[in-house]
Scaffold this motif. Sequence first.
Motif, mmCIF file in Angstrom:
data_model
loop_
_atom_site.group_PDB
_atom_site.id
_atom_site.type_symbol
_atom_site.label_atom_id
_atom_site.label_comp_id
_atom_site.label_asym_id
_atom_site.label_seq_id
_atom_site.Cartn_x
_atom_site.Cartn_y
_atom_site.Cartn_z
ATOM 1 N N ARG A 49 59.801 -21.404 12.466
ATOM 2 C CA ARG A 49 60.970 -20.969 13.263
ATOM 3 C C ARG A 49 61.177 -21.921 14.439
ATOM 4 O O ARG A 49 60.238 -22.236 15.173
ATOM 5 N N CYS A 60 59.886 -21.343 18.849
ATOM 6 C CA CYS A 60 58.796 -22.018 18.129
ATOM 7 C C CYS A 60 57.416 -21.673 18.685
ATOM 8 O O CYS A 60 56.505 -22.495 18.625
ATOM 9 N N VAL A 100 55.539 -17.881 11.193
ATOM 10 C CA VAL A 100 56.626 -17.066 11.744
ATOM 11 C C VAL A 100 56.187 -15.605 11.846
ATOM 12 O O VAL A 100 55.694 -15.028 10.871
#
Lengths: 248, 280
Positions: A49, A60, A100
Amino acid sequence: MGNRKFKIYRGDNTKGELVDYNCDVTEGMVVLDAMHRIQADDANDMACRWNCKAGKCGSCSVEINGRPKLACMTRMNEYSPDETIMITPLKAFPIIKDTVTDVSWNYKQNLKIKPFSPAQNKNNTEKGLVMQQVDVERTQHFRKCIECYLCQNVCHVIRDQDAKEKFVGPRFMIRLASLEMHPMDDADRIPAIKEDHGSGMCNITRCCTEVCPEDIQITDDGIIPLKERVVDRYFDPVTMLYRKLFKK
Amino acid sequence: MTEVIGREKSFLSTLREDRWWISPMLVLFGLLSFIVYSTWAAWQGEYFWWSGALNAEGFGGYLSPFYSPTFFLDITKEGIPPISHALFGEWPNWLWWLPGHSPAWLILIFPLSFRFTCYYYRKAYYRAFTFSPPACAVGGIPQKDYKGETGVLLFQNIHRYAMYFAIVFIFLLSYDAVMAFFRDGEFGVGVGSIILLINPILLGGYTFGCHSLRHLIGGRMDCFSCSHSAEHSHSRWKIVTYLNRRHQMFAWCSLVWVGLSDVYVRLVSMGVITDLNTWV
């Protein structure tokens, strides 16, 4: 800078493994760049991400060699050439896929907070209450938060003690502080800060401040002042008497 | 595929590979050293005063900060101030049970409670002594029903009252610092004078940077610009904030210095070292 070794978590919330990758790293690259290169060259199905790549969106957030960090703000030259870089998902939240995580628990905490409630009768000019720079700066400091949730992830109350029901976490203590210290706000959140949001659960170990990529003084400027306001209301007989006598 | 890696919640579980344990170990060593030394020094009840000769009379002299203010004095001890320095005179019979007939026991509770409930020291000893957690992203001791500071630790909320006493001690130790520049009423300077002068300065830097003081002096306000008094509060708040940002540094410097001050006065009073000064 040469070829570097990586170990990246691949899997979901029930099972997974650290997979070895190699990546050619060039001058100026950050960890997120390396993840993108690995994704492009060796692992097209790797979930990762990200959004702004400038440390402003907070997407992130991962753990790099066990430390919560933004992948886009962590330079590769922070690590020695022979060091293997291990990238794992945030420990405090359920894994969706690979690095993620599902951070939706945080959005639910946000909904618990009484929103900004502007006072109708506060005036310091003919135009109403005009905020001066000193007051703007105080609350603006808290609004630098990019909601990366690194502080939530590293808070041991949430991470290790399974006390998510009792404590909203540092990010939302900061939001509460920004509302409570706002000159125009008129809502009383102190009882909720003590009971519902769990200010007493924090034991001031300051990891939230240490990991904050925006250098917000979460503990000194947010959590401790809120704890002191709770002391004013519930534990200090002098301020309790003062409030009773002067109806404040 | 294996179980999910790095998510176990056991004591010391971490993926960190750096030397995260150095900081809590240093804190553990530093605080334990101070606790052991201060307990020993308080137990002695003697050699905490020097004014040119053992049991010398007259205005001025070096007084160890562990023994200030001196409530009672056991005049049978060596290296103690003249009886006129004792606020309440000779050692009373009802305090027969205090170890070493030491007046230090009667006052150490105040600085101890201030430091114990201090927001900086809480971080330090929660990490180093109770491992909750030992370091960031390192597993602490898992507890079934973690209560934080809502259970037994609720007493931490007395910090502002401990702070009020700590401020009184700054003035008392400043008086002692002035006393250290006199011997038998004559002004002079010795190494001990400088040491005892630095002591309240460092303690002041620590005490006046207290988070509770920062709150009471202005932080409790929502608006710094809404009245003249609020503007004055903001000015004071900024000064306390300056010190507050250096709270950890002052906490350690003042702790070490107060210990060193006692060591110096003790060694001079025992005759182990000679105080370099302008009186001789």
